[in-house]
Write an enzyme that holds these catalytic residues in place. Structure first.
Site, short mmCIF file in Angstrom:
data_model
loop_
_atom_site.label_atom_id
_atom_site.label_comp_id
_atom_site.label_asym_id
_atom_site.label_seq_id
_atom_site.Cartn_x
_atom_site.Cartn_y
_atom_site.Cartn_z
CG ASP A 121 -0.17 -0.10 2.39
OD1 ASP A 121 1.10 -0.36 2.53
OD2 ASP A 121 -0.96 0.12 3.54
CE LYS A 172 1.00 1.34 12.71
NZ LYS A 172 0.82 0.02 12.18
CG ASP A 230 0.56 3.49 4.72
OD1 ASP A 230 -0.63 3.49 4.19
OD2 ASP A 230 0.82 2.77 5.46
N1 GDD Z 1 -0.43 -11.57 3.54
C1 GDD Z 1 -0.54 -10.83 4.66
N2 GDD Z 1 -1.00 -11.41 6.11
N3 GDD Z 1 -0.37 -9.36 4.37
C2 GDD Z 1 -0.59 -8.49 5.63
C3 GDD Z 1 -1.10 -9.20 6.87
C4 GDD Z 1 -1.33 -10.51 7.20
O1 GDD Z 1 -1.69 -10.96 8.05
N4 GDD Z 1 -1.22 -8.18 7.71
C5 GDD Z 1 -0.92 -6.94 7.08
N5 GDD Z 1 -0.55 -7.40 5.66
C6 GDD Z 1 -0.14 -6.35 4.66
C7 GDD Z 1 -0.98 -5.41 4.28
O2 GDD Z 1 -2.04 -5.80 3.25
C8 GDD Z 1 -0.03 -4.22 3.92
O3 GDD Z 1 0.28 -4.58 2.61
C9 GDD Z 1 1.20 -4.26 4.67
O4 GDD Z 1 0.99 -5.69 5.14
C10 GDD Z 1 1.38 -3.58 6.08
O5 GDD Z 1 0.11 -3.62 6.59
P1 GDD Z 1 -0.66 -2.17 7.10
O6 GDD Z 1 -1.88 -2.55 7.75
O7 GDD Z 1 -0.96 -1.17 5.84
O8 GDD Z 1 0.27 -1.81 8.30
P2 GDD Z 1 0.61 -0.17 8.58
O9 GDD Z 1 0.45 0.71 7.44
O10 GDD Z 1 -0.35 -0.01 9.84
O11 GDD Z 1 2.14 -0.09 9.21
C11 GDD Z 1 3.08 -0.78 8.48
O12 GDD Z 1 3.46 0.08 7.21
C12 GDD Z 1 4.37 1.27 7.78
C13 GDD Z 1 4.56 2.09 6.57
O13 GDD Z 1 3.34 2.43 5.78
C14 GDD Z 1 4.26 -1.33 9.25
O14 GDD Z 1 5.24 -1.89 8.53
C15 GDD Z 1 4.88 0.12 9.83
O15 GDD Z 1 6.14 -0.24 10.38
C16 GDD Z 1 5.38 1.22 8.65
O16 GDD Z 1 5.98 2.38 9.09
MG MG Z 2 -0.04 0.58 5.48
#
Ligand code: GDD
Ligand code: MG
Length: 367
Positions: A121, A172, A230
């Site tokens: 994303d 976070k 993001d």
């Molecule tokens: N296959 C799979 N299975 N994918 C997953 C799962 C899971 O259980 N959980 C999350 N994802 C995928 C989501 O589809 C997304 O592409 C990615 O992992 C990150 O998940 P998000 O839900 O978007 O996390 P976030 O935005 O709150 O935080 C993450 O991204 C940030 C940067 O945008 C973390 O990696 C943070 O550390 C980072 O700063």
């Molecule tokens: Mg994200």
């Protein structure tokens, strides 16, 4: 675009994390997973895949869970995108680390090869090849792309030493120690992925990275200041689409030239309408005379009637915004109808198929 300094016998493989539910983007993600939402005319992932390919990635393993079959339908074997694509699906979501470990079973590279891992994303202008080169030249276990944001508490906060070594990973945290955050693009040594326990729920952010740092492994940061976003919230999703259309981030997958708007096949915009700010007008969508649409995403078959105003919003497929309605920072679900005179603002979400009747109340002081 420059490719990495990998020996030509090694092709670069990538794992794309696309199993999340995209909860913050509801109702858009009720039917379509976040990475497949139409963004500047193509599924969101098409931008990430085109960029990865331009940096020498030839094979991508999708780590899927939520609505997995929709990814296969959209990307098939990858040949239309110049890539080989494999799918590894978790029956129940395994978290980011568990998903990476599960997807690794479909990699073909050796245990000492680097593997690119991408959150599904993210829009980013950073130089993937330079990140891989840094990883290889320093012999790191993992190299994380880092960027700076105003509010690091919503991300993984990543302090580094002057030589680039990551000293902590604080996911976070309410008290971030730096504005530098995890940008969601990693280069892993394959052997490090193989050491994540298989078949278990694991968070790469809360378990794997802190564990590697604790064990004294070399976790490196590749920090840069290029475009980064993001798209996990409606406001960010709209922003990303507009930035692509206006050329703030160049994408090899953009299906048209950059400018004030992108009109997809069969879109009809009246010469007396104003469509600006990087707006996408979806296939067969209509913007009628006197309507004004700025910085928005109109999905396929959406209709904006005469004199309606739509700003920084998403209007779903087949949805209709009637004359005199005003939308600012709103998400309208597929097939919804916004009746004449409604004024909706700041984060309002209208669920698919809902009808908001005509609003005859006047808010001005002379009523
Ligand atoms: N296959 C799979 N299975 N994918 C997953 C799962 C899971 O259980 N959980 C999350 N994802 C995928 C989501 O589809 C997304 O592409 C990615 O992992 C990150 O998940 P998000 O839900 O978007 O996390 P976030 O935005 O709150 O935080 C993450 O991204 C940030 C940067 O945008 C973390 O990696 C943070 O550390 C980072 O700063
Ligand atoms: Mg994200």
């Amino acid at each position: 675009m420059r490719e990495t300094s990998l020996p030509s016998s090694e092709r670069l493989e990538a794992i794309l994390l696309v199993g999340g539910q995209g909860t913050r983007l509801r109702p858009l993600t009720l039917t379509t997973p976040k990475p497949l939402l139409p963004t500047a005319g193509v599924p969101f992932l098409a931008h990430q895949l085109a960029k990865a390919r331009a940096h020498g990635v030839s094979r991508v393993v999708f780590a899927t869970s939520y609505r997995a079959s929709m990814f296969t339908d959209a990307f098939g074997d990858g040949s239309a995108f110049g890539l080989e694509i494999e799918y590894m699906t978790e029956d129940t979501p395994l978290g980011t680390g568990g998903a990476i470990r599960n997807a690794a079973d479909a990699l073909t590279c050796s245990s000492d090869a680097p593997v690119l891992v991408l959150n599904g994303d993210i829009l980013s202008g950073h130089d993937i090849s330079a990140q891989v080169d840094l990883h290889l030249s320093r012999g790191a276990a993992v190299t994380l792309h880092l960027t700076e944001v105003e509010d690091p508490s919503r991300f993984g906060c990543v302090p580094t030493a002057p030589d680039g070594r990551v000293t902590a990973f604080l996911e976070k945290t309410p008290n971030p120690v730096t504005n530098r955050i995890n940008a969601g693009c990693y280069v892993f040594q394959r052997s490090v992925i193989d050491s994540i326990p298989a078949g278990e729920v694991v968070s790469v952010e809360r378990e794997t990275f802190p564990g590697l740092i604790e064990a004294g492994e070399l976790v490196l940061g590749y920090a840069d200041a290029s475009y980064w976003l993001d798209v996990g919230t409606p406001a960010a999703f709209v922003q990303g689409s507009c930035d692509l259309v206006q050329g703030r981030l160049r994408s090899p997958a953009l299906p048209g030239v950059t400018g004030e708007s992108l009109l997809l096949d069969g879109a009809k915009v009246s010469p007396e309408a104003k469509v600006t700010g990087g707006t996408v007008v979806g296939a067969r969508a209509t913007v009628k005379a006197g309507a004004s649409v700025r910085g928005s995403v109109l999905a396929d078959d959406a209709v904006i009637e005469s004199g309606a105003v739509v700003v920084d919003s998403v209007v779903g497929a087949g949805a209709r915004v009637s004359s005199g309605a005003v939308l600012r920072e709103v998400v309208v679900g597929d097939g919804a109808l916004i009746g004449p005179g409604n004024e909706l603002t700041s984060g309002v979400r209208v669920w698919p198929g809902v009808t908001l009747p005509e609003c005859s109340v006047r808010f001005s002081s002379d009523v």
